[in-house]
Write an enzyme that holds these catalytic residues in place. Structure first.
Site, mmCIF file in Angstrom:
data_model
loop_
_atom_site.group_PDB
_atom_site.id
_atom_site.type_symbol
_atom_site.label_atom_id
_atom_site.label_comp_id
_atom_site.label_asym_id
_atom_site.label_seq_id
_atom_site.Cartn_x
_atom_site.Cartn_y
_atom_site.Cartn_z
ATOM 1 N N ASP A 174 6.654 33.712 -20.687
ATOM 2 C CA ASP A 174 6.045 32.912 -21.832
ATOM 3 C C ASP A 174 4.958 32.045 -21.043
ATOM 4 O OD1 ASP A 174 5.614 31.964 -24.640
ATOM 5 O OD2 ASP A 174 6.710 30.148 -23.942
ATOM 6 N N CYS A 202 49.059 40.748 -8.647
ATOM 7 C CA CYS A 202 49.729 39.598 -9.228
ATOM 8 C C CYS A 202 48.669 39.352 -10.527
ATOM 9 C CB CYS A 202 49.521 38.604 -8.373
ATOM 10 S SG CYS A 202 50.357 38.648 -6.930
ATOM 11 N N CYS A 239 47.706 38.373 -4.828
ATOM 12 C CA CYS A 239 46.977 39.718 -4.750
ATOM 13 C C CYS A 239 46.249 40.087 -5.897
ATOM 14 C CB CYS A 239 47.420 40.650 -3.812
ATOM 15 S SG CYS A 239 48.846 41.293 -4.824
#
Length: 813
Positions: free
Chosen positions: A500, A27, A24
């Site tokens: 461009d 951790c 989780c």
């Protein structure tokens, strides 16, 4: 991840770790904090990938990093480079080789425009940080390949099956009075024991490891909740062994035993973890597929003899033989042969590209027709495919600013929940009065266990990384590379996009615009005769004229064939001459006509000047020494550009055309694609592109820029969001935040849309994760929720977050 410290430690390197045992967000937070305590070390830990991207100064060894993670209670291994340094000796660690001169060994840095996220690559003697990524060219996965961690689902399957098989009878006998028999409580306890012990072992083990380090995670909540429910039930049964002597005894409906709660919660959570592991594996499928695109073997030509070698053993300069239907093994240049190459797997574009000697080709593309000889120019970790995989992996490992909020919450979440569970139990007892009845004790215990079970930081931990994993993976499949999590935030705020012209809006290739015929000739005749002689030339202008003439002839009695040519002759940079249908035809520039004794009149020269004034390339056509007409060629607008501009507008962006061409040409192109004449910046030199971006930014615009050339790199870096077209240069791609591997402007709109969709999914995930806990915990504390339902809801929250993220897999379909 910040890279400021790299400037102070020139020998800094990036270490990739595989970490087992994380479940989780808590951790993740613990590992990052522990590694962060080492001087000069910065780590970004990814929960779904079970990996860490660690920036390490020269004074700290890999083993120190591994030991630090192991001390936190998890198992870390250094991921081995997929492509070892070519210059390192067999016994040398590529990471310890001193940097070579030049670009290799230097640091290429890309800073996201608002300074919140940076990506740095420190390349030591040819070993790039993404060397561990499979470039395709090896069978199977590298030993430490993080994409092979799908075994988590396989490990959970037997535990889930056992839990389900034993939980069903426990639940049935506990909840349905008609199925109860004398002393059924002892049987239920015996059946639940393997479920809460062996099946729930992953939760208990993780909780114990964390407890040894005075830490707590989501597993702590699950372990305490399940163990408490089971042990409380055993205690109740031990205190009154005859408690279930008679089926459906009075008082049992109030929940004297919780064996079914312990078993059902365990089963639901295992099911959630199993589905989550499968889903995370699917979320990583796109990157895994990308890594496996490359050729496994290559045929090299050495002294005229063909040899088959593994693709990852190719060296720069090797000549590779590519037969029709085979994949090109590495990036290179065609030195012999003409063919069409299918690059759709990398670019997302379906039209094959024509290649000939001198053409650049990319590894993992497919040779569709003729035999090619390709000289390898980039191999191993330097190929386009490996760089794509590296970009995708870095994006998946990084953290968006929005994710850091979840990390901060998860750091304090579990201790708060444990305290809330104790407080819930105490308050229930306090409000029960001076004499606590067994039913009141059970109610207090039920509420406390439910608080433990329903509070799940797991969904918080998965909300961002799984969304990012799926979004960037789907992008890779579509030929869209998102450079980092911060880019997702940037796409949301962009309101102006600079396009461009050449190579982005237009093809950059000439096509016949119009044909002017002089006295005595018709335009179609001028084009047909010119096309006949130009068909024998290899010049791009000649190809354009011949193609237009051929198209004009289609449907005629001759089947679209151009007249045959005799006595053909050409002069590089001048023009062509040949005899067709009994006439001598010249086509070329003014100097070519003069050289061949043809003198245009003043009016004809004026017509040429007028054509060139509009930005067209004008070619003379003369028949038997007399000027017959002028063919004008222009850069052609890409077929999908108009639709792409419309889509950009629909996304709320203001498209602006930027070009070095004159205003007449620029306005014509703008009109063709639907850009307002007021939004045309013509006559802009390469250096002026940066100024154009700055001017717009000074006016309050949040600017995106799409370009493909070296001259676009500075403007791409200056823009709030830089988008490089994949046909462009490495410099442009390096400077950009988003890269589209194809040449279609539509992919630019698609890239922005995908980024915004990914960010929206992540925000939805976080909302549901927060909302679930905000509602679930108070409801549980008030005793309004059964622990079994809480367990199902907790498992469902994680699965919901992952399933929501997986919706991105259908984007663009």
């Amino acid at each position: 991840m910040s890279t400021d410290h790299l400037r102070h430690h020139p020998q800094s390197r990036v270490v990739e770790l595989d970490i087992e045992g994380m479940t989780c967000a808590s951790c993740v937070n613990r590992v990052e904090k522990k590694l962060g305590k080492l001087d000069g070390v910065e780590a970004s830990v990814n929960l779904p990938l079970e990996s860490a991207h660690v920036t390490v100064p020269a004074g700290i060894t890999d083993q120190q990093i591994v030991d630090t993670v192991n001390e936190t209670g998890y198992k870390a291994t250094v991921r081995l480079p997929r492509y070892p340094s070519q210059s390192a000796s067999p016994g040398t660690d590529a990471l310890d080789v001193p940097p070579a001169s030049g670009d290799v060994g230097g640091m290429r840095q890309h800073a996201s425009k608002r300074g919140t996220s940076e990506h740095a690559e420190h390349v030591s003697d040819g070993a790039a940080p993404g060397d561990n990524l499979q470039q395709g060219g090896a069978e199977g996965a590298a030993p430490g390949d993080h994409m092979t961690h799908g075994g988590a689902a396989a490990q959970l399957r037997p535990r889930l099956i056992l839990a389900a098989v034993l939980t069903i009878p426990v639940l049935a006998v506990s909840m349905v009075p008609a199925l109860q028999f004398p002393n059924w409580g002892w049987v239920a306890g015996a059946l639940a024991l393997p479920v809460v012990s062996w099946a729930a072992w992953p939760f208990h083990r993780a909780a114990a490891v964390n407890a040894r380090h005075l830490a707590s995670t989501m597993d702590t909540l699950v372990s305490i909740g399940v163990a408490a429910a089971y042990l409380f039930s055993v205690w109740q049964l031990a205190a009154d062994p005859r408690m279930t002597e008679h089926p459906a005894m009075e008082g049992m409906e109030s929940g004297g035993l919780y064996f079914e709660v312990a078993a059902v919660v365990t089963t639901f959570l295992l099911l959630g973890r199993f589905l989550e592991a499968n889903a995370k594996q699917k979320a990583g499928d796109a990157l895994r597929a990308l890594l496996n695109l490359g050729a496994k073997d290559a045929t090299i030509l050495h002294h005229g003899v063909e040899h088959m070698v593994p693709a990852d053993q190719l060296r720069v300069g090797d000549v590779v033989v590519v037969r029709p239907g085979e994949k090109i093994a590495t990036d290179g240049e065609v030195i012999d042969g003409i063919s069409a190459v299918d690059a759709s797997l990398l670019t997302g574009e379906s039209v094959p590209l024509e290649v000939e000697p001198g053409s650049k080709v990319t590894g993992a593309t497919i040779n569709t027709s003729g035999r090619l000889l390709v000289r390898a120019t980039r191999v191993g970790s330097e190929t386009t495919l490996a760089q794509m995989a590296r970009l995708v992996s870095q994006a998946q490992t990084g953290k968006a600013p929005i994710a850091r909020l979840a990390d901060r919450i998860s750091a304090v979440f579990v201790p708060i929940v444990l305290a809330l569970a104790v407080l819930t139990f105490a308050l229930w007892l306090a409000f029960s009065g001076p004499v606590i009845e067994p039913a009141e004790l059970r109610a207090a215990f039920t509420a406390a266990v439910t608080v433990l079970v329903i509070a799940c930081p797991c969904a918080l931990g998965l909300a961002t990384p799984v969304g990012l994993l799926t979004g960037t993976g789907r992008g890779a499949q579509l030929g869209i590379l998102i450079k980092g999590p911060q880019v997702l935030e940037d796409t949301r705020t962009v309101d102006t996009i600079l396009l461009d012209k050449t190579g982005t809006v237009t093809t950059g290739k000439l096509a016949v615009g119009n044909t002017l015929a002089f006295d005595g000739y018709e335009g179609k005749d001028v084009q047909r005769l010119a096309g006949a002689v130009e068909a024998a030339s290899e010049h791009p202008i000649a190809h354009a004229i011949a193609a237009a003439a051929g198209e004009a002839q289609t449907g005629h009695d001759d089947g679209g064939r151009l007249p045959a040519v005799e006595h053909f002759r050409s002069a590089p940079g001048g023009g062509v001459v040949g005899t067709t249908e009994g006439h001598v035809i010249l086509a070329g520039r003014t100097a070519w006509l003069t050289e061949n004794g043809v003198r245009p009149s003043g009016a004809q020269l004026e017509a040429l000047a007028d054509a060139e004034a509009t930005g067209a390339t004008a070619i003379w056509v003369a028949v038997d020494g007399t000027p017959a007409g002028i063919i004008s060629l222009r850069d052609t607008v890409k077929p999908g550009s108009a639709d792409a501009v419309a889509k950009l507008k629909k996304l709320g962006l203001r498209p602006i055309l930027l070009t070095g061409d004159n205003a007449a040409v620029a306005t014509q192109v703008a009109a063709a694609v639907g850009i307002s004449p007021d939004d045309v910046y013509a006559g802009v030199l390469p250096a002026g592109k940066v100024d154009a971006v700055r001017r717009l930014q000074a006016g309050g615009a949040i600017v995106a820029m799409a370009g493909d050339g070296v001259n676009d790199a500075a403007a791409l870096a200056q823009a709030d969001l830089g988008i490089a077209m994949g046909s462009g240069t490495d410099v442009a791609i390096e400077a950009a935040d988003l890269t589209v591997m194809g040449n279609d402007l539509g992919q630019v709109a698609q890239a922005i849309e995908l980024s915004r969709r990914t960010l929206a999914i992540i925000k939805t995930n976080l909302f549901w994760a927060f909302f679930y806990n905000a509602i679930g915990i108070p409801v549980a504390a008030l005793g309004l929720l059964n622990p079994m339902i809480a367990g199902a809801a907790m498992a469902a929250s994680s699965v919901l977050v992952v399933a929501n993220s997986l919706r991105l897999r259908s984007f663009g379909k």
